[in-house]
Scaffold this motif. Sequence first.
Motif, PDB file in Angstrom:
ATOM      1  N   PRO A  43       6.263 -10.749  -1.973  1.00  0.00           N
ATOM      2  CA  PRO A  43       5.655 -11.024  -0.910  1.00  0.00           C
ATOM      3  C   PRO A  43       5.586 -12.498  -0.514  1.00  0.00           C
ATOM      4  N   LEU A  91       3.165  -6.949   4.992  1.00  0.00           N
ATOM      5  CA  LEU A  91       1.917  -6.480   4.334  1.00  0.00           C
ATOM      6  C   LEU A  91       0.846  -7.239   4.661  1.00  0.00           C
ATOM      7  N   GLU A 102      -9.381  -9.367  -6.802  1.00  0.00           N
ATOM      8  CA  GLU A 102      -7.941  -8.967  -7.033  1.00  0.00           C
ATOM      9  C   GLU A 102      -7.800  -8.768  -5.366  1.00  0.00           C
ATOM     10  N   GLN A 103      -6.665  -8.740  -4.725  1.00  0.00           N
ATOM     11  CA  GLN A 103      -6.361  -8.429  -3.643  1.00  0.00           C
ATOM     12  C   GLN A 103      -6.223  -6.911  -3.296  1.00  0.00           C
ATOM     13  N   PHE A 105      -4.267  -4.124  -1.143  1.00  0.00           N
ATOM     14  CA  PHE A 105      -3.160  -4.282  -0.090  1.00  0.00           C
ATOM     15  C   PHE A 105      -3.164  -2.787   0.717  1.00  0.00           C
ATOM     16  N   GLY A 106      -2.760  -2.967   1.860  1.00  0.00           N
ATOM     17  CA  GLY A 106      -2.320  -1.931   2.761  1.00  0.00           C
ATOM     18  C   GLY A 106      -0.984  -1.386   2.609  1.00  0.00           C
TER      19      GLY A 106
ATOM     20  N   GLN B  33      -2.598 -12.305 -11.727  1.00  0.00           N
ATOM     21  CA  GLN B  33      -2.837 -11.001 -11.674  1.00  0.00           C
ATOM     22  C   GLN B  33      -1.400 -10.295 -11.720  1.00  0.00           C
ATOM     23  N   TYR B  35       0.371  -6.857 -10.243  1.00  0.00           N
ATOM     24  CA  TYR B  35       0.776  -5.717  -9.367  1.00  0.00           C
ATOM     25  C   TYR B  35       1.785  -4.713  -9.721  1.00  0.00           C
ATOM     26  N   GLN B  37       4.255  -2.036  -7.313  1.00  0.00           N
ATOM     27  CA  GLN B  37       4.742  -1.678  -6.175  1.00  0.00           C
ATOM     28  C   GLN B  37       5.748  -0.382  -6.247  1.00  0.00           C
ATOM     29  N   LEU B  43       1.321  -3.003  -2.441  1.00  0.00           N
ATOM     30  CA  LEU B  43       1.112  -3.335  -3.763  1.00  0.00           C
ATOM     31  C   LEU B  43      -0.068  -2.734  -4.260  1.00  0.00           C
ATOM     32  N   HIS B  45      -2.957  -3.226  -7.281  1.00  0.00           N
ATOM     33  CA  HIS B  45      -3.382  -4.115  -8.305  1.00  0.00           C
ATOM     34  C   HIS B  45      -3.742  -3.514  -9.587  1.00  0.00           C
ATOM     35  N   PHE B  88       4.820  -7.103 -10.036  1.00  0.00           N
ATOM     36  CA  PHE B  88       4.667  -8.564  -9.544  1.00  0.00           C
ATOM     37  C   PHE B  88       3.749  -9.375 -10.369  1.00  0.00           C
TER      38      PHE B  88
END
Lengths: 114, 112
Positions: A43, A91, A102-103, A105-106, B33, B35, B37, B43, B45, B88
């Motif tokens: 991304p 995204l 943390e992020q 995500f959709g 971090q 991730y 996918q 993504l 976590h 990632f």
Amino acid sequence: EAEVAQSPRYKITEKSQAVAFWCDPISGHATLYWYRQILGQGPELLVQFQDESVVDDSQLPKDRFSAERLKGVDSTLKIQPAELGDSAMYLCASRIVAQSNEQFFGPGTRLTVL
Amino acid sequence: SQQGEEDPQALSIQEGENATMNCSYKTSINNLQWYRQNSGRGLVHLILIRSNEREKHSGRLRVTLDTSKKSSSLLITASRAADTASYFCATDPRGGSYIPTFGRGTSLIVHP
């Protein structure tokens, strides 16, 4: 469990048309990101919001892309006009505050420009 | 440009084997971090490790961080076919506006 919502999930458009993507972050998340992901790559950040303010949009092609988060909640990313090279996954992610954790995500919007 | 770079780009193993992937980055970080996918999805976590931590575990995942070498590794033990995905790393750089940056990812295939 709270999730980041995105719509539409898929969008096919012809070049020179306008497209818009919507994102609803997890409630209470002040930070919102829009990423573009080209197939086979990671991304790439397009724009970062903190509440309703843009924190960084240095990678956003501003001649054709725009993003807003008027009330600091949901957000819209627009492309006008779309070009063939815009075909990618878009995204949206949110975070309680930047850098804190943390992020989330959709599911993304898969854009195909013909 | 992407700060984090994963290695290898692709990894193919048999179920039950361990999978190790590495991430290198360029600038000082606050945290890193990992991730996952799945194909065509968003993504998810997996784990966050802070700059003052050296190792962290979560289930079958083990992450290490070496800030002197600016690198991290993700180990998946006893892999399963369901672990097939792209992985990632993302870094939160220290200072500035804390813009998270992702690498290109490692594509892992676990054969049943």
